[in-house]
Enzyme design. Structure first.
Site, PDB file in Angstrom:
ATOM      1  N   ASP A  15       4.228  -3.597   8.766  1.00 25.77           N
ATOM      2  CA  ASP A  15       2.954  -4.049   9.342  1.00 25.77           C
ATOM      3  C   ASP A  15       2.493  -5.291   8.590  1.00 25.77           C
ATOM      4  O   ASP A  15       2.189  -5.216   7.396  1.00 25.77           O
ATOM      5  CB  ASP A  15       1.902  -2.941   9.237  1.00 25.77           C
ATOM      6  CG  ASP A  15       0.668  -3.212  10.089  1.00 25.77           C
ATOM      7  OD1 ASP A  15       0.434  -4.380  10.452  1.00 25.77           O
ATOM      8  OD2 ASP A  15      -0.063  -2.257  10.393  1.00 25.77           O
ATOM      9  N   ARG A  21       0.053  -7.432  10.121  1.00 21.76           N
ATOM     10  CA  ARG A  21      -1.089  -7.928  10.883  1.00 21.76           C
ATOM     11  C   ARG A  21      -2.220  -8.379   9.960  1.00 21.76           C
ATOM     12  O   ARG A  21      -2.487  -7.754   8.944  1.00 21.76           O
ATOM     13  CB  ARG A  21      -1.592  -6.848  11.833  1.00 21.76           C
ATOM     14  CG  ARG A  21      -0.661  -6.567  12.988  1.00 21.76           C
ATOM     15  CD  ARG A  21      -1.130  -5.402  13.826  1.00 21.76           C
ATOM     16  NE  ARG A  21      -1.052  -4.144  13.085  1.00 21.76           N
ATOM     17  CZ  ARG A  21      -1.395  -2.969  13.594  1.00 21.76           C
ATOM     18  NH1 ARG A  21      -1.866  -2.893  14.833  1.00 21.76           N
ATOM     19  NH2 ARG A  21      -1.283  -1.868  12.874  1.00 21.76           N
TER      20      ARG A  21
END
Length: 209
Positions: free
Chosen positions: A133, A135
């Site tokens: 991840d 983001r």
């Protein structure tokens, strides 16, 4: 942390009539990631407290094509419905978040690996040498501050998202569950999100990946 201010010259606004009602579309180029994102605003949010907000990561397969392997498209629709019912709120749609930030091509490669080897959404990424991840929720924080939102009730099952927005200066006064019904096609994905990524998915209780 201190947020870089949005440049009004990088923002465009217009009404957006939809099946659910008329929103104010606020398209913006973020000053940090240089991506174009959009916030859909319903009702008046300037100088408002406890605004219902969804920060939604782009998912072309789920949002546009109705893919059943994830719950993204379902959550997008449910969040817009909730904002309209509330009479006030914001949905921030973050582009460049496909596959938790790895991009569309890499995401499709992980899906193929899941099908071929039975890996989950975490292991299929790491098997390809990709991060799980990456983001960045900074653009969402910056546009919420630009819109004058003072505090947020965040529609999310992901505690990490709330913490990230808080670190970017957004006051989170509550987290509102956004639970979508599990189905055969996405049960493995949802259980991995719960068991390995720490998402709060109590409707899966009794199910282990």
């Amino acid at each position: 942390m201190s947020e870089q201010s949005m440049d009004p010259a990088s923002v465009a606004e217009s009404e957006l009539a939809t099946r659910r009602g008329t929103f104010r579309a606020v398209a913006f180029r973020d000053p940090v990631d240089d991506q174009e994102h959009v916030a859909l605003v319903f009702g008046e949010v300037l100088d408002s407290e406890e605004v219902l907000v969804r920060v939604h990561s782009e998912c072309l397969t789920g949002d546009a094509f109705g893919a059943l392997r994830c719950e993204c498209g379902d959550q997008l629709g449910a969040a817009l419905d909730a904002v309209v019912r509330e009479g006030r709120g914001v949905l921030v749609y973050l582009r460049g978040h496909e596959g938790r930030g790895i991009g569309l091509v890499a995401k499709v490669r992980t899906l193929a690996l899941q099908d071929r080897l039975g890996l989950d959404t975490v292991d299929s990424a790491t098997e390809l040498g990709l991060p799980v991840d990456v983001r960045d929720y900074g653009p969402a924080a910056r546009v919420l501050l630009y819109l004058g939102v003072r505090s947020v009730r965040l529609m999310s099952n992901n505690p990490d998202k709330a913490r990230a927005l808080d670190e970017h200066g957004i006051k989170i006064v509550g987290r509102v569950p956004l639970l979508m019904p599990a189905r055969a096609e996405n049960l493995a994905y949802l259980t991995a999100k719960r068991d390995r990524l720490g998402h709060d998915l109590p409707h899966l209780d009794g199910t282990r990946g």
